[in-house]
Design an enzyme around this catalytic site. Structure first.
Site, PDB file in Angstrom:
ATOM      1  N   SER A 144      35.627  43.187  46.483  1.00 40.43           N
ATOM      2  CA  SER A 144      35.391  42.481  47.746  1.00 40.43           C
ATOM      3  C   SER A 144      34.928  43.455  48.822  1.00 40.43           C
ATOM      4  O   SER A 144      35.095  44.667  48.678  1.00 40.43           O
ATOM      5  CB  SER A 144      36.712  41.827  48.193  1.00 40.43           C
ATOM      6  OG  SER A 144      36.691  41.514  49.577  1.00 40.43           O
ATOM      7  N   TYR A 157      45.371  40.870  50.778  1.00 37.73           N
ATOM      8  CA  TYR A 157      44.114  40.762  50.026  1.00 37.73           C
ATOM      9  C   TYR A 157      43.383  42.097  50.033  1.00 37.73           C
ATOM     10  O   TYR A 157      42.904  42.572  48.995  1.00 37.73           O
ATOM     11  CB  TYR A 157      43.259  39.667  50.666  1.00 37.73           C
ATOM     12  CG  TYR A 157      41.982  39.325  49.974  1.00 37.73           C
ATOM     13  CD1 TYR A 157      40.774  39.857  50.412  1.00 37.73           C
ATOM     14  CD2 TYR A 157      41.962  38.454  48.897  1.00 37.73           C
ATOM     15  CE1 TYR A 157      39.572  39.525  49.793  1.00 37.73           C
ATOM     16  CE2 TYR A 157      40.767  38.112  48.272  1.00 37.73           C
ATOM     17  CZ  TYR A 157      39.582  38.644  48.730  1.00 37.73           C
ATOM     18  OH  TYR A 157      38.395  38.314  48.131  1.00 37.73           O
TER      19      TYR A 157
END
Ligand code: NAP
Ligand code: GCO
Length: 264
Positions: A144, A157
């Site tokens: 990501s 996250y």
């Protein structure tokens, strides 16, 4: 001739009933691979099978929560028996919880780490022995922007995806000698159910402020689509990338290179 074909290969894409995983698996099928995917809910596996069938893809779907090692070990053994040894693994399944860190419960933090970091370890560990016996394989971890950058409310996250970047490099380091290449794909901001809350229209019909922010931060001046990830994913799964190992390929429209457009 550079070979991007996946003919004769078996690809397991986790959490691929829809979203990025579904797009990557569909691209792999188009390149000749046999598709295997899993989801937690039986109804989503059925939905996924139907979606693949609509594209003419006869996929193999299994119900499995990737955070449970016993389930994963069982599913991998069943796949090897029913379909064949996994040549390509895409650790795609993932969740996000957008909560200010000082308000986040430890259990919520752990849940994100469990799915986004522990599960790629568990699934990779399950497939590597057969890849070694078979003479090689490909592992692709869906990282990501948050493997490199932080932002408010995504502490768990970002920690998970930062860890996944290093897990990718460590698998590459430990298993490269067995002809296993482990790389990451770092999608930018992609229009999927996971980011839908960031793109919701405001009550007055205007764009979500975060939507406008991302468009200003992206040289391509748009959100990515799952189609944008297909080519990079096929490249990293094919023999065309046999000497690419431990690399995180950012597919972000240039976000990481750009300071952002000056507000008017
Ligand atoms: P998504 O639309 O939320 O899909 C996630 C998939 O993972 C769903 O099929 C979900 O199944 C499955 N899943 C979640 N927990 C699972 C578990 N414990 N076991 C098995 N399957 C599980 O997400 P997405 O946008 O396609 O993202 C896919 C991956 O790309 C994630 O790793 C995400 O972090 C990453 N990513 C997304 C973006 C983006 O902008 N969208 C950008 C960078 C990276 P259920 O529906 O049953 O929960
Ligand atoms: C967020 C988004 C991002 C994307 C993606 C960016 O809340 O910032 O969900 O985390 O999902 O990971 O690469």
């Amino acid at each position: 001739m550079v070979d991007f074909s996946l003919k004769g290969k078996i690809a397991l894409v986790t959490g691929a009933s829809y979203g990025i995983g579904f797009a990557i698996a569909s691209a792999y099928a188009e390149a000749g691979a046999t598709i295997v995917f899993n989801d937690i809910k039986p109804e989503l596996v059925e939905k996924g099978l139907a979606s693949y069938a609509e594209l003419g893809i006869k996929a193999h779907g299994y119900v499995c929560d990737v955070t449970y090692e016993a389930q994963v070990q069982d599913i991998v053994a069943r796949i090897e028996k029913e379909v064949g040894v996994i040549d390509i693994l895409v650790n795609n399944a993932g969740i996000i919880k957008r909560i200010p860190m000082h308000e986040m419960k430890a259990s919520e933090f752990r849940q994100v780490i469990d799915v986004d970091l522990n599960a790629p370890f568990i699934v990779s560990k399950a497939v590597i022995p057969s890849m070694i016996r078979k003479g090689g394989g490909k592992i692709i971890n869906i990282c990501s922007m948050m493997s490199e950058l932080g932002r408010e409310t995504v502490s768990a996250y970002a920690a998970a995806k930062g860890g996944l970047k290093m897990l990718t490099r460590n698998i590459a380091s430990e298993y490269g000698e067995y002809n296993i290449q482990c790389n990451g794909i770092g999608p930018g901001y992609i229009a999927t159910p996971q980011t839908a809350p960031l793109r919701e229209r405001q009550p007055d019909g205007s764009r979500h402020p975060f939507d406008s922010f991302i468009v200003a931060k992206t040289p391509a001046a748009r959100w990515g689509t799952t189609d944008d990830l297909k080519g990079p994913a096929v490249f990293l799964a094919s023999s065309a990338s046999d000497f690419v190992n431990g690399h995180i390929l950012y597919v972000d429209g240039g976000i990481l290179a750009y300071i952002g457009k000056q507000p008017k």
